[in-house]
Write a protein that holds these residues in place. Structure first.
Motif, PDB file in Angstrom:
ATOM      1  N   VAL A   1       0.798  -1.234   0.000  1.00  0.00           N
ATOM      2  CA  VAL A   1       0.000   0.000   0.000  1.00  0.00           C
ATOM      3  C   VAL A   1       0.827   1.279   0.000  1.00  0.00           C
ATOM      4  O   VAL A   1       0.265   2.371  -0.169  1.00  0.00           O
ATOM      5  N   THR A   2       2.151   1.187   0.179  1.00  0.00           N
ATOM      6  CA  THR A   2       2.978   2.388   0.046  1.00  0.00           C
ATOM      7  C   THR A   2       3.341   2.554  -1.420  1.00  0.00           C
ATOM      8  O   THR A   2       3.983   1.695  -2.016  1.00  0.00           O
ATOM      9  N   VAL A   3       2.895   3.665  -2.020  1.00  0.00           N
ATOM     10  CA  VAL A   3       3.060   3.860  -3.460  1.00  0.00           C
ATOM     11  C   VAL A   3       3.788   5.172  -3.720  1.00  0.00           C
ATOM     12  O   VAL A   3       3.761   6.101  -2.892  1.00  0.00           O
ATOM     13  N   PRO A   4       4.460   5.278  -4.867  1.00  0.00           N
ATOM     14  CA  PRO A   4       5.137   6.542  -5.208  1.00  0.00           C
ATOM     15  C   PRO A   4       4.133   7.650  -5.470  1.00  0.00           C
ATOM     16  O   PRO A   4       2.986   7.396  -5.857  1.00  0.00           O
ATOM     17  N   TRP A   5       4.598   8.867  -5.267  1.00  0.00           N
ATOM     18  CA  TRP A   5       3.803  10.061  -5.586  1.00  0.00           C
ATOM     19  C   TRP A   5       4.791  11.117  -6.070  1.00  0.00           C
ATOM     20  O   TRP A   5       5.300  11.930  -5.322  1.00  0.00           O
ATOM     21  N   LEU A   6       5.123  11.035  -7.361  1.00  0.00           N
ATOM     22  CA  LEU A   6       6.112  11.921  -7.969  1.00  0.00           C
ATOM     23  C   LEU A   6       5.396  13.112  -8.588  1.00  0.00           C
ATOM     24  O   LEU A   6       4.580  12.952  -9.498  1.00  0.00           O
ATOM     25  N   VAL A   7       5.719  14.302  -8.109  1.00  0.00           N
ATOM     26  CA  VAL A   7       5.058  15.519  -8.566  1.00  0.00           C
ATOM     27  C   VAL A   7       5.954  16.241  -9.575  1.00  0.00           C
ATOM     28  O   VAL A   7       7.112  16.549  -9.275  1.00  0.00           O
ATOM     29  N   VAL A   8       5.420  16.491 -10.756  1.00  0.00           N
ATOM     30  CA  VAL A   8       6.130  17.220 -11.806  1.00  0.00           C
ATOM     31  C   VAL A   8       5.321  18.480 -12.105  1.00  0.00           C
ATOM     32  O   VAL A   8       4.208  18.416 -12.627  1.00  0.00           O
ATOM     33  N   GLU A   9       5.883  19.618 -11.749  1.00  0.00           N
ATOM     34  CA  GLU A   9       5.155  20.874 -11.902  1.00  0.00           C
ATOM     35  C   GLU A   9       5.132  21.326 -13.360  1.00  0.00           C
ATOM     36  O   GLU A   9       6.072  21.097 -14.120  1.00  0.00           O
ATOM     37  N   GLY A  10       4.041  21.964 -13.721  1.00  0.00           N
ATOM     38  CA  GLY A  10       3.892  22.532 -15.046  1.00  0.00           C
ATOM     39  C   GLY A  10       2.866  23.645 -15.003  1.00  0.00           C
ATOM     40  O   GLY A  10       2.184  23.849 -13.989  1.00  0.00           O
ATOM     41  N   GLU A  11       2.756  24.381 -16.093  1.00  0.00           N
ATOM     42  CA  GLU A  11       1.794  25.479 -16.145  1.00  0.00           C
ATOM     43  C   GLU A  11       0.381  24.925 -16.036  1.00  0.00           C
ATOM     44  O   GLU A  11      -0.028  24.083 -16.847  1.00  0.00           O
ATOM     45  N   ARG A  12      -0.355  25.386 -15.015  1.00  0.00           N
ATOM     46  CA  ARG A  12      -1.678  24.833 -14.742  1.00  0.00           C
ATOM     47  C   ARG A  12      -2.651  25.196 -15.867  1.00  0.00           C
ATOM     48  O   ARG A  12      -2.534  26.228 -16.521  1.00  0.00           O
ATOM     49  N   ARG A  13      -3.604  24.330 -16.063  1.00  0.00           N
ATOM     50  CA  ARG A  13      -4.645  24.605 -17.037  1.00  0.00           C
ATOM     51  C   ARG A  13      -5.994  24.662 -16.328  1.00  0.00           C
ATOM     52  O   ARG A  13      -6.171  24.117 -15.239  1.00  0.00           O
ATOM     53  N   ASP A  14      -6.952  25.333 -16.952  1.00  0.00           N
ATOM     54  CA  ASP A  14      -8.285  25.461 -16.375  1.00  0.00           C
ATOM     55  C   ASP A  14      -9.051  24.157 -16.579  1.00  0.00           C
ATOM     56  O   ASP A  14      -9.135  23.632 -17.699  1.00  0.00           O
ATOM     57  N   ILE A  15      -9.608  23.633 -15.495  1.00  0.00           N
ATOM     58  CA  ILE A  15     -10.347  22.370 -15.525  1.00  0.00           C
ATOM     59  C   ILE A  15     -11.826  22.671 -15.318  1.00  0.00           C
ATOM     60  O   ILE A  15     -12.198  23.401 -14.383  1.00  0.00           O
ATOM     61  N   VAL A  16     -12.657  22.103 -16.173  1.00  0.00           N
ATOM     62  CA  VAL A  16     -14.107  22.287 -16.036  1.00  0.00           C
ATOM     63  C   VAL A  16     -14.792  20.930 -16.074  1.00  0.00           C
ATOM     64  O   VAL A  16     -14.318  19.989 -16.718  1.00  0.00           O
ATOM     65  N   ALA A  17     -15.886  20.822 -15.360  1.00  0.00           N
ATOM     66  CA  ALA A  17     -16.700  19.609 -15.371  1.00  0.00           C
ATOM     67  C   ALA A  17     -17.823  19.772 -16.383  1.00  0.00           C
ATOM     68  O   ALA A  17     -18.477  20.820 -16.441  1.00  0.00           O
ATOM     69  N   GLU A  18     -18.019  18.729 -17.189  1.00  0.00           N
ATOM     70  CA  GLU A  18     -19.097  18.733 -18.174  1.00  0.00           C
ATOM     71  C   GLU A  18     -19.733  17.352 -18.211  1.00  0.00           C
ATOM     72  O   GLU A  18     -19.130  16.358 -17.803  1.00  0.00           O
ATOM     73  N   ALA A  19     -20.941  17.308 -18.715  1.00  0.00           N
ATOM     74  CA  ALA A  19     -21.671  16.044 -18.790  1.00  0.00           C
ATOM     75  C   ALA A  19     -20.865  15.012 -19.573  1.00  0.00           C
ATOM     76  O   ALA A  19     -20.103  15.359 -20.485  1.00  0.00           O
ATOM     77  N   PRO A  20     -21.009  13.730 -19.231  1.00  0.00           N
ATOM     78  CA  PRO A  20     -20.264  12.684 -19.944  1.00  0.00           C
ATOM     79  C   PRO A  20     -20.574  12.666 -21.430  1.00  0.00           C
ATOM     80  O   PRO A  20     -21.670  13.027 -21.861  1.00  0.00           O
TER      81      PRO A  20
END
Length: 308
Positions: A267-286
């Motif tokens: 249950v111990t798993v890697p969590w490698l964070v690679v930073e980048g320019e954020r993008r706008d995230i929106v939720a829409e119907a499937p």
């Protein structure tokens, strides 16, 4: 509860009986059906989450050189099914596109009752490699890049099957292990359970070598994907794997990733964070797309991946 046939099999195979005893311990006598000590991946901060199936933290830390900042997390499952149950079940994830080389979401889609904006089941006909009996990592990367272009304002969840069994043997003689050992034969489906019960034979050293090789085989394609993605990317895993280490509290040698057993290796798993320019995230119907295949195809894929 267990069926009569399961109980008979457990008593006939002491290792399976003790595995069940360990599972009862970790699941607190079945009072929880996933690892409630693990993190909710969708509550974490990412635009792209790349899952390397069955990748241990320690192995990733030794072998992966992807840049970024390496942390660790505790998974909600010691198997993909538990990971999906703990993170996906009953949720509307309409800001997320799931690109997966693993058939488990499709197999359990009715009771998981999860809704994404879109899902690409890469393991279906076009993505399945009949020579290696798996989805190759380059195929998953190609599908992920296609999804990133098509859905630029969605979170992207990419589920590679590697380093999960089966081990990719390319036939060029470069692998330093012996593919003639029963567990490693590319043309015969095997499983970690068969190592536990002794129905298949392979040395610990050989299995470790093949398992590590599968991670090495996938990492260049992860690098390619990271290079082309916008946003904050994380590389992680759904669960780890045991390669002959002792479980607890009953110290049997454990293999693979049995559900409901929450050792550090699982249950111990890697969590490698690679930073980048954020993008706008929106939720829409499937989207209306709904890939389907037959039960026989699903069962065959799962068998080749060592699940059945």
């Amino acid at each position: 509860m267990y069926s009569l046939s399961q109980l008979k099999r457990g008593f006939a195979t002491p290792a399976l009986f003790l595995r069940e005893a360990n599972r009862l311990y970790h699941r607190r006598l079945n009072s929880r059906d996933y690892n409630t000590d693990g993190v909710d991946i969708f509550a974490e901060d990412w635009d792209n989450l790349l899952i390397l199936d069955a990748c241990r933290y320690d192995m990733f830390a030794e072998q992966a050189d992807l840049g970024g900042r390496l942390e660790s997390r505790v998974s909600r499952g010691s198997s993909t099914r538990e990971f999906l149950k703990g993170n996906f079940q009953g949720r509307e994830l309409h800001d997320t596109v799931y690109v997966t080389a693993n058939p488990q979401l499709y197999r359990h889609r009715d009771w998981l009752n999860t809704s994404f904006h879109a899902v690409d089941h890469v393991w279906m006909e076009e993505g399945w490699d009949n020579e290696h009996m798996t989805v190759l990592p380059e195929t998953t990367t190609t599908a992920a890049l296609r999804a990133a272009e098509k859905y630029p304002d969605k979170r992207l969840l990419v589920h590679y099957i590697q380093p999960h069994y089966p081990f990719i043997i390319d036939g060029d003689g470069s692998q330093p292990f012996d593919p003639d050992q029963a567990f490693l034969k590319p043309d015969e489906a095997g499983s970690w359970n068969q190592l536990l019960t002794g129905d298949l034979q392979a040395s610990t050293e050989t299995v470790w070598c093949a398992y590590r090789n599968n991670l090495d085989r996938s990492l260049p394609h992860v690098v390619d994907l990271l290079a082309d993605l916008d946003g904050r990317s994380v590389v992680s895993s759904d669960h780890g794997n045991m390669v002959g280490e002792r479980a607890r509290p009953f110290p049997i040698r454990e293999w693979g990733h049995p559900r409901g057993i929450y050792t550090d290796q699982l249950v111990t798993v890697p969590w490698l964070v690679v930073e980048g320019e954020r993008r706008d995230i929106v939720a829409e119907a499937p989207t209306s797309r709904d890939d389907e295949t037959t039960d026989d195809v699903v069962a065959d894929r799962l068998e080749q991946l060592g699940y059945l």
